[in-house]
Design a protein around this motif. Sequence first.
Motif, PDB file in Angstrom:
ATOM      1  N   ASN A  62       0.835  -1.206   0.000  1.00  0.00           N
ATOM      2  CA  ASN A  62       0.000   0.000   0.000  1.00  0.00           C
ATOM      3  C   ASN A  62       0.872   1.260   0.000  1.00  0.00           C
ATOM      4  O   ASN A  62       0.541   2.254  -0.652  1.00  0.00           O
ATOM      5  CB  ASN A  62      -0.931   0.013   1.216  1.00  0.00           C
ATOM      6  N   LYS A  63       1.995   1.194   0.719  1.00  0.00           N
ATOM      7  CA  LYS A  63       2.896   2.354   0.797  1.00  0.00           C
ATOM      8  C   LYS A  63       3.407   2.774  -0.571  1.00  0.00           C
ATOM      9  O   LYS A  63       3.668   3.950  -0.791  1.00  0.00           O
ATOM     10  CB  LYS A  63       4.117   2.000   1.663  1.00  0.00           C
ATOM     11  N   VAL A  64       3.616   1.825  -1.480  1.00  0.00           N
ATOM     12  CA  VAL A  64       4.114   2.208  -2.812  1.00  0.00           C
ATOM     13  C   VAL A  64       2.962   2.380  -3.806  1.00  0.00           C
ATOM     14  O   VAL A  64       3.186   2.476  -5.014  1.00  0.00           O
ATOM     15  CB  VAL A  64       5.176   1.220  -3.368  1.00  0.00           C
ATOM     16  N   ARG A 180       9.775  -3.752  -6.324  1.00  0.00           N
ATOM     17  CA  ARG A 180      11.029  -4.337  -5.837  1.00  0.00           C
ATOM     18  C   ARG A 180      11.405  -3.696  -4.493  1.00  0.00           C
ATOM     19  O   ARG A 180      11.815  -4.366  -3.555  1.00  0.00           O
ATOM     20  CB  ARG A 180      12.123  -4.095  -6.877  1.00  0.00           C
ATOM     21  N   GLU A 181      11.233  -2.384  -4.434  1.00  0.00           N
ATOM     22  CA  GLU A 181      11.513  -1.641  -3.198  1.00  0.00           C
ATOM     23  C   GLU A 181      10.615  -2.145  -2.057  1.00  0.00           C
ATOM     24  O   GLU A 181      11.071  -2.372  -0.933  1.00  0.00           O
ATOM     25  CB  GLU A 181      11.226  -0.149  -3.465  1.00  0.00           C
ATOM     26  N   ALA A 182       9.324  -2.331  -2.363  1.00  0.00           N
ATOM     27  CA  ALA A 182       8.394  -2.838  -1.343  1.00  0.00           C
ATOM     28  C   ALA A 182       8.829  -4.227  -0.878  1.00  0.00           C
ATOM     29  O   ALA A 182       8.779  -4.539   0.321  1.00  0.00           O
ATOM     30  CB  ALA A 182       6.969  -2.890  -1.901  1.00  0.00           C
ATOM     31  N   TYR A 183       9.278  -5.060  -1.799  1.00  0.00           N
ATOM     32  CA  TYR A 183       9.737  -6.413  -1.426  1.00  0.00           C
ATOM     33  C   TYR A 183      10.944  -6.330  -0.486  1.00  0.00           C
ATOM     34  O   TYR A 183      11.056  -7.095   0.459  1.00  0.00           O
ATOM     35  CB  TYR A 183      10.130  -7.207  -2.680  1.00  0.00           C
ATOM     36  N   LEU A 184      11.845  -5.404  -0.778  1.00  0.00           N
ATOM     37  CA  LEU A 184      13.023  -5.269   0.093  1.00  0.00           C
ATOM     38  C   LEU A 184      12.589  -4.845   1.497  1.00  0.00           C
ATOM     39  O   LEU A 184      13.126  -5.325   2.492  1.00  0.00           O
ATOM     40  CB  LEU A 184      14.014  -4.251  -0.497  1.00  0.00           C
ATOM     41  N   ASN A 185      11.582  -3.965   1.556  1.00  0.00           N
ATOM     42  CA  ASN A 185      11.084  -3.533   2.870  1.00  0.00           C
ATOM     43  C   ASN A 185      10.378  -4.665   3.599  1.00  0.00           C
ATOM     44  O   ASN A 185      10.490  -4.798   4.819  1.00  0.00           O
ATOM     45  CB  ASN A 185      10.145  -2.334   2.715  1.00  0.00           C
ATOM     46  N   ILE A 186       9.637  -5.475   2.858  1.00  0.00           N
ATOM     47  CA  ILE A 186       8.970  -6.632   3.466  1.00  0.00           C
ATOM     48  C   ILE A 186      10.035  -7.572   4.045  1.00  0.00           C
ATOM     49  O   ILE A 186       9.941  -8.022   5.187  1.00  0.00           O
ATOM     50  CB  ILE A 186       8.095  -7.366   2.419  1.00  0.00           C
ATOM     51  N   ALA A 187      11.080  -7.832   3.246  1.00  0.00           N
ATOM     52  CA  ALA A 187      12.158  -8.734   3.698  1.00  0.00           C
ATOM     53  C   ALA A 187      12.796  -8.183   4.975  1.00  0.00           C
ATOM     54  O   ALA A 187      13.054  -8.918   5.921  1.00  0.00           O
ATOM     55  CB  ALA A 187      13.199  -8.893   2.601  1.00  0.00           C
ATOM     56  N   LYS A 188      13.013  -6.871   4.999  1.00  0.00           N
ATOM     57  CA  LYS A 188      13.633  -6.247   6.167  1.00  0.00           C
ATOM     58  C   LYS A 188      12.760  -6.459   7.408  1.00  0.00           C
ATOM     59  O   LYS A 188      13.235  -6.800   8.473  1.00  0.00           O
ATOM     60  CB  LYS A 188      13.809  -4.745   5.892  1.00  0.00           C
TER      61      LYS A 188
END
Length: 425
Positions: A62-64, A180-188
């Motif tokens: 949702n953030k992106v 891709r950015e959202a995925y990196l944040n999810i992983a974090k």
Amino acid sequence: MKLSESGIGTMRINNLDEMYPAQDMLFQSGQLVQYASGIYGYNNIIMLVKRNLERIIEQELNKVGCIEIQLPTLQPDSIWKASGRFNKYVEDGVMFTVNSSDKGSLCLAPTAEEAVVEFAREKLKSYKHMPATYYQIGEKYRNEIRTRGYLLRGKSFLMMDAYSFDIDAEGLSNSYAKIREAYLNIAKRIGLNIIPVVADNGDMGGKRSEEFMLISPIGEDTILYDEESGVALNTEILEREDYEEYLEKEYGITDISKLKETKSIEVGHIFQLGTRYSQDMKANFIDKDGKEKPYYMGCYGIGVSRLVAAIYENSVIREADGKITGISLPKGIAPYKLQIIAKLDNEEKLNEANKLYELLQGKAILDDRENVSMGAKIKDCKILGTPYMAILGDKVESGEVELENTKTGEKQIVTIKEAVDIVNA
Ligand code: ATP
Ligand code: MG
């Protein structure tokens, strides 16, 4: 959750599988129920772990700017025929079809590119309506032949699937970068070692595809990875004749000699599809010049239930001698942060245990089962997997608890209020 009302009895874990010890603990503790190979029922704790992951994924998407929707899981075969994938999916035996008749059959969605194209064509009629990225979190069905690894490869499993719609390749590239950015944040936020890995884009020519891999010895995939530079690729790529060109052109990777081989679990996949589906399904929009053009699409998946199993296996508690004593879920994902164990024959301790339970408002498990020894309660706590255990026994003064971090085994005597603060921190 009060254990006396939970249907959970005392547990015994034995003969744990070497590869998937958490799986055996989940079955033996009644958190997972197998109905058939690849088909499972979820008890409360593991179901809530899955829901917490869904929330993290939703928040970051949702953030992106992604839009959450719901597509049907029971789908008409006509849309699969329109994209040309029906025969392949049926021949490969991947798709479950039901209710065959002269008018065609229905099928259970293994994925949803076709359904989302139908969804979008009603709305994204003009270039003015894009970019748009739709996503859903829903059950998918694949008749997997090898269902090894329980939730890691199920026949019915939960997937987050997202689809981006753009007017050209540049737009697609931007949408891809955002997700891709959202995925990196999810992983974090999940806190495991999940990294993007260059994947094969499946003969669709010069477009990007990356898998998000959890580095793990139990993984089915083999990747080449250099921790220092972060460069990683799926070894499948080396089977392509043009792999050197593909790596250099799309990802700027020129030298792979330093990469080391390691095993990993594919937990997500992002993919620039281009016009592959929109062309076949004649899904067009009107561009600025008044001409009809096919959508540029990307698709993005996360195996939510696969991730649940990966997290559980990653959370196994091993003692110094290698003995497995339970599970300690990461605090950010555990639905219940603390399990409270009290001696029931001491009214004061029992009242304090109830007070702690109330103060944690749904975030604690209270072991109030009668006729179960303290020792058995401690063992059971470790099997259910809360990150903390609080014991209100003879060892502590009134108003105090012994708080144990179940992962590290570290213990401290704290007041009830301090325990609440630590758990809520
Ligand atoms: P795999 O190569 O592991 O079979 P896939 O490449 O076919 O997976 P995708 O179509 O990319 O899978 O699906 C998106 C995500 O869904 C995958 O990255 C994976 O995490 C998850 N997934 C796929 N198949 C299953 C399954 N049978 N059970 C659980 N999760 C799955
Ligand atoms: Mg994949």
